[in-house]
Design an enzyme around this catalytic site. Structure first.
Site, short mmCIF file in Angstrom:
data_model
loop_
_atom_site.label_atom_id
_atom_site.label_comp_id
_atom_site.label_asym_id
_atom_site.label_seq_id
_atom_site.Cartn_x
_atom_site.Cartn_y
_atom_site.Cartn_z
N HIS A 55 0.83 -1.21 0.00
CA HIS A 55 0.00 0.00 0.00
C HIS A 55 0.86 1.26 0.00
O HIS A 55 1.45 1.63 1.01
CB HIS A 55 -0.89 0.00 1.25
CG HIS A 55 -1.94 1.06 1.25
ND1 HIS A 55 -3.28 0.80 1.41
CD2 HIS A 55 -1.85 2.40 1.11
CE1 HIS A 55 -3.97 1.92 1.37
NE2 HIS A 55 -3.11 2.91 1.19
N HIS A 57 1.00 5.33 -2.07
CA HIS A 57 0.36 6.26 -3.02
C HIS A 57 1.40 6.74 -4.02
O HIS A 57 2.18 7.64 -3.71
CB HIS A 57 -0.31 7.41 -2.26
CG HIS A 57 -1.50 6.95 -1.50
ND1 HIS A 57 -2.79 7.11 -1.96
CD2 HIS A 57 -1.60 6.25 -0.35
CE1 HIS A 57 -3.64 6.56 -1.09
NE2 HIS A 57 -2.94 6.03 -0.10
N GLN A 152 -10.26 9.13 -4.17
CA GLN A 152 -9.96 9.82 -2.90
C GLN A 152 -11.15 10.61 -2.36
O GLN A 152 -11.38 10.68 -1.17
CB GLN A 152 -8.76 10.75 -3.10
CG GLN A 152 -8.44 11.68 -1.95
CD GLN A 152 -7.82 10.97 -0.76
OE1 GLN A 152 -6.65 10.64 -0.78
NE2 GLN A 152 -8.61 10.71 0.27
N HIS A 210 -9.84 1.77 0.60
CA HIS A 210 -9.53 2.55 1.81
C HIS A 210 -10.81 2.51 2.62
O HIS A 210 -11.81 3.15 2.25
CB HIS A 210 -9.19 3.99 1.45
CG HIS A 210 -7.77 4.19 1.00
ND1 HIS A 210 -7.26 3.62 -0.12
CD2 HIS A 210 -6.75 4.92 1.56
CE1 HIS A 210 -6.00 3.97 -0.26
NE2 HIS A 210 -5.66 4.76 0.75
N GLU A 213 -11.13 4.56 7.41
CA GLU A 213 -9.90 5.18 7.90
C GLU A 213 -10.28 6.46 8.64
O GLU A 213 -10.07 7.58 8.16
CB GLU A 213 -8.94 5.51 6.74
CG GLU A 213 -7.58 6.01 7.22
CD GLU A 213 -6.73 6.57 6.09
OE1 GLU A 213 -7.22 6.71 4.96
OE2 GLU A 213 -5.56 6.91 6.36
N ASP A 309 2.10 3.22 3.16
CA ASP A 309 1.08 4.18 2.74
C ASP A 309 1.67 5.35 1.95
O ASP A 309 1.24 5.65 0.86
CB ASP A 309 0.30 4.70 3.96
CG ASP A 309 -1.10 5.21 3.60
OD1 ASP A 309 -1.50 5.04 2.45
OD2 ASP A 309 -1.77 5.75 4.50
#
Ligand code: 17E
Ligand code: FE2
Length: 413
Positions: A55, A57, A152, A210, A213, A309
């Site tokens: 994971h 980005h 997102q 996701h 979170e 992450d």
């Protein structure tokens, strides 16, 4: 190639490993080198299958500080800053390619050979998608990359969110994501999970959401995801990332949920560094750790993988491609410090990551498997953690991808 004198996965006796034509050919003590065979002295190093970074980005990596630093340390300020980055037209295809390639090289230098990268698809021109699809092919020799279409700002709460997600699905991503806890309403959250599962099924893609979170005990999208995965028989193709609300749920609910998760066979991907950093920001005291229930999930047989992450982006100023960092943070934060727990902790960044990414087949140090492995400068994982041992070699299909000389200190006292 003959690798001499290594401990495979915390074994108590050392062995030798022979690689022929990119495949593990022989694993036994005291193998005799054939003429001209390349030899690597293992020096009683630990040998593991390659690290998996499940994971990260890849569109935002290596942007920390541009256009500004995240001073509040919240997820929300991070989203805002990346949105500003895009509004300032800083996100060009060249910019994405340069940063993502640099990040993947950084990961490869630390023994990572499988990566799952998220790319934000709540951006009308999908600027980062094409360049990342190109990078995925360009780096194949040294690292396997999967790309997740990550909405997102939500699927139902963002203009044309579904259209953008479908466009990304049709462009060749590997997995479909979601962000249900950031949708406008709980209803949208649940509906978005159903929708993303439909899109994944339709295009035959993996799923990595996701999910929850947030430190909100009422954020309960994970049960929707797990139930759908169970009902549709998709569990092994589905991962839920973060799931930090589980740290805020009442025990009775968490107990029920963990049973469902175990039945569903989905994987959980926790990001201990970033969850510790972003979580609990709205608490005064007592302050939550902002982490999913790693220990309980582990005990229930739900596979948990650890990721970083972020590599230096609006959500995380640090992150260096070293998978020992999330393990280190994770064993403290999840209180997994028993001796056996420490020894076993490599599974969070190897086997469980491979399972979460659906790449378990052929993964592992066994005769007949592709010769992918790493050596670490200590004999077992407890010692690796204790001494922060570096990856000395990363070997992929029998070829050396990265080599690190451990530091040496001389004391003058
Ligand atoms: N976006 C998000 O929703 N959550 C995160 N942890 C990051 C980006 C890094
Ligand atoms: Fe993330």
């Amino acid at each position: 190639m003959l690798i001499r004198n290594v401990y495979i996965e915390n074994a108590t006796t050392p062995t030798d490993v022979r690689i022929v034509d990119g495949v593990f050919a022989e694993i036994a003590p005291q193998l005799v080198a054939s003429e001209g065979e390349q030899i690597i002295e293992g020096n009683t190093n630990l040998m593991l299958p390659p690290y998996v970074e499940p994971h990260v980005h890849l569109d935002a990596c290596l942007t920390a500080g541009t256009p500004r630093w995240n001073e509040s340390g919240t997820l929300f300020e991070g989203v805002q800053i990346f949105s500003e980055y895009k509004q300032l037209n800083l996100l060009s295809p060249e910019d994405v390619k340069r940063r993502a390639t640099a990040a993947l090289r950084l990961l490869a230098a630390h023994g990572v050979q499988h990566v799952r990268g998220h790319v934000d698809v709540t951006e009308p021109t999908l600027t980062a998608l094409e360049p990342l699809l190109e990078v995925r092919e360009e780096v194949r020799d040294f690292i396997d990359v999967q790309l997740v279409a990550f909405p997102q700002e939500g699927i139902l709460s963002f203009p044309n969110g579904e259209g953008l997600l479908r466009k990304a699905a049709a462009s060749g991503v590997d997995a479909i994501g979601g962000c249900p806890h950031l949708e406008f309403t709980r209803g949208y959250g649940a509906d978005s999970v159903r929708l993303l599962m439909d899109v994944a099924e339709e295009y035959g893609l993996l799923v990595d959401v996701h999910c929850d979170e947030i430190d909100d005990p009422d954020s309960r999208n994970l049960e929707v995801l797990a139930a759908l995965a169970l009902e549709r028989g998709m569990g092994r193709r589905v991962a839920a990332s973060h799931t930090t609300a589980m740290g805020a749920y009442p025990d009775a609910y968490a107990h029920k949920l963990i049973n469902l998760l175990a039945r569903s066979e989905i994987s959980i991907i926790s990001n201990p560094m970033v969850n510790m950093h972003l979580g609990g920001r709205f608490d005064t005291y007592p302050k939550r750790r902002g982490l999913t229930r790693v220990k309980e999930l582990n005990n229930a047989g739900v596979p948990v993988a650890f990721g970083e992450d972020d590599l230096q982006d609006p959500w995380h100023p640090l992150g260096n491609g070293d998978m020992l960092d999330p393990v280190w943070m994770g064993v403290y934060a999840a209180q997994l410090m028993g001796y056996d727990e420490l020894q076993d902790a490599y599974k969070f960044v190897t086997y469980n990551g491979a399972r979460a990414l659906g790449v378990s087949e052929g993964y592992g140090i066994r005769v007949g498997n592709p010769a992918n492995c790493i050596l670490l400068d200590a004999p077992n994982f407890y010692e690796v953690l204790r001494t922060h041992a570096p990856v000395t070699y990363s070997i992929r299909q029998g070829k050396i991808v990265a080599k690190t000389q451990p530091a040496q200190t001389t004391l003058y006292i």
